[in-house]
Design an enzyme around this catalytic site. Structure first.
Site, short mmCIF file in Angstrom:
data_model
loop_
_atom_site.label_atom_id
_atom_site.label_comp_id
_atom_site.label_asym_id
_atom_site.label_seq_id
_atom_site.Cartn_x
_atom_site.Cartn_y
_atom_site.Cartn_z
N GLU A 1 0.84 -1.21 0.00
CA GLU A 1 0.00 0.00 0.00
C GLU A 1 0.87 1.25 0.00
O GLU A 1 2.02 1.21 0.43
CB GLU A 1 -0.84 0.02 1.28
CG GLU A 1 -2.33 -0.20 1.08
CD GLU A 1 -3.06 0.97 0.41
OE1 GLU A 1 -2.43 1.78 -0.30
OE2 GLU A 1 -4.27 1.06 0.59
N ASP A 2 0.29 2.34 -0.45
CA ASP A 2 1.02 3.61 -0.39
C ASP A 2 1.02 4.20 1.02
O ASP A 2 2.05 4.64 1.51
CB ASP A 2 0.44 4.62 -1.40
CG ASP A 2 -1.08 4.80 -1.30
OD1 ASP A 2 -1.73 4.10 -0.49
OD2 ASP A 2 -1.63 5.64 -2.05
N ASP B 1 -3.86 5.25 6.71
CA ASP B 1 -4.36 6.47 7.33
C ASP B 1 -5.29 6.05 8.48
O ASP B 1 -4.82 5.68 9.56
CB ASP B 1 -5.07 7.26 6.23
CG ASP B 1 -5.51 8.64 6.63
OD1 ASP B 1 -4.79 9.30 7.38
OD2 ASP B 1 -6.59 9.07 6.18
N PHE C 1 -1.41 16.09 4.64
CA PHE C 1 -1.77 15.46 3.37
C PHE C 1 -0.56 15.47 2.45
O PHE C 1 0.02 16.51 2.18
CB PHE C 1 -2.96 16.17 2.72
CG PHE C 1 -3.62 15.32 1.69
CD1 PHE C 1 -4.55 14.35 2.07
CD2 PHE C 1 -3.29 15.44 0.35
CE1 PHE C 1 -5.15 13.53 1.12
CE2 PHE C 1 -3.88 14.63 -0.61
CZ PHE C 1 -4.81 13.67 -0.22
N ARG D 1 0.77 11.68 -8.79
CA ARG D 1 1.24 10.34 -8.42
C ARG D 1 2.65 10.08 -8.94
O ARG D 1 3.42 9.34 -8.35
CB ARG D 1 0.33 9.26 -9.01
CG ARG D 1 -1.06 9.21 -8.42
CD ARG D 1 -1.76 7.95 -8.92
NE ARG D 1 -3.20 7.97 -8.75
CZ ARG D 1 -3.83 7.64 -7.63
NH1 ARG D 1 -3.16 7.28 -6.56
NH2 ARG D 1 -5.14 7.69 -7.55
P1 IMP Z 1 -7.61 4.60 5.13
O1 IMP Z 1 -8.65 3.58 4.90
O2 IMP Z 1 -8.13 5.81 5.86
O3 IMP Z 1 -6.36 4.06 5.82
O4 IMP Z 1 -7.27 5.16 3.69
C1 IMP Z 1 -6.07 5.06 3.09
C2 IMP Z 1 -6.19 5.68 1.72
O5 IMP Z 1 -6.50 7.07 1.79
C3 IMP Z 1 -4.85 5.60 1.02
O6 IMP Z 1 -4.69 4.39 0.31
C4 IMP Z 1 -4.88 6.82 0.13
O7 IMP Z 1 -5.50 6.53 -1.09
C5 IMP Z 1 -5.72 7.83 0.88
N1 IMP Z 1 -4.89 8.78 1.64
C6 IMP Z 1 -4.77 8.88 2.98
N2 IMP Z 1 -3.91 9.87 3.33
C7 IMP Z 1 -3.48 10.41 2.17
C8 IMP Z 1 -2.55 11.49 1.87
O8 IMP Z 1 -1.94 12.14 2.73
N3 IMP Z 1 -2.35 11.74 0.54
C9 IMP Z 1 -2.99 11.05 -0.46
N4 IMP Z 1 -3.84 10.05 -0.22
C10 IMP Z 1 -4.08 9.73 1.08
MG MG Z 2 -4.42 3.93 -1.72
#
Ligand code: IMP
Ligand code: MG
Length: 173
Positions: free
Chosen positions: A96-97, A100, A149, A162
């Site tokens: 994963e990138d 969050d 962010f 990206r």
């Molecule tokens: P989670 O389910 O809240 O953990 O969501 C994670 C997803 O939210 C990641 O795979 C990203 O696509 C997006 N995301 C969360 N934080 C960022 C950020 O700082 N920049 C860009 N995308 C983010």
């Molecule tokens: Mg993602």
């Protein structure tokens, strides 16, 4: 006008990814590693990471949508693209990138575990631990960052940026 400020430069990102690859290669010694990229954000990290892994690697791709209005509260994630191959009996590494809230990965990891893999672990380039709302175990983390962010190295703002080879933040002038 806003501009992009570098938070983690290319050399630092890629040196860290090489360290992660060395650790993963050691941990999976004697095994085959099946890497699953969470599209789209995970693609740049996965390609770079996989280049430095020394055990045999296979790859598959999955796309999920996490940020809908009601999915956010329910924690239910929609599978937009499922895997091409079965993961039964495989040693799976989800790539994963960023983690969050953890909602997307919680759902995805549970779903994958139900499909009978030999093991499932998680590698993320970035982690924002202060944002976590669901408990999730991350085996391999590139960098822990504060609650800002970020963009680049796979991370987007409205599908843009990206492709930046570093991790940055948007700053208002
Ligand atoms: P989670 O389910 O809240 O953990 O969501 C994670 C997803 O939210 C990641 O795979 C990203 O696509 C997006 N995301 C969360 N934080 C960022 C950020 O700082 N920049 C860009 N995308 C983010
Ligand atoms: Mg993602």
């Amino acid at each position: 006008m806003a501009h992009i400020k570098t938070m983690i430069d290319t050399d630092t990102v890629e040196a860290r990814i090489r360290e992660m690859a060395a650790q993963i290669s050691q941990d999976y010694e004697g095994k085959n590693l099946h890497m699953i990229c969470v599209l789209k954000g995970g693609i740049f990290f996965m390609t770079q990471l996989s280049r430095h892994i020394t055990v045999p690697v296979s790859m598959d791709f999955m796309a999920v949508s996490s940020y809908g209005s009601d999915t956010k509260s329910s924690g239910v994630v929609k599978i937009v693209k499922d895997l091409d191959e079965s993961i039964e009996g495989k040693d799976v590494l989800v790539v994963e990138d960023i983690v969050d809230s953890g909602r997307t990965l919680r759902y995805l990891m549970d779903l994958l575990r139900d499909r009978g893999p030999a093991s499932v672990r998680l590698a993320t380039l970035l982690d924002k631990p202060s944002r976590r709302v669901v408990d999730i175990h991350v085996e391999y983390t590139g960098f822990e960052i504060e609650d800002v962010f970020v963009l680049g190295y796979g991370l987007d703002v409205d599908q843009k940026y990206r492709n930046l080879p570093y991790i940055g933040t948007m700053v208002e002038d």
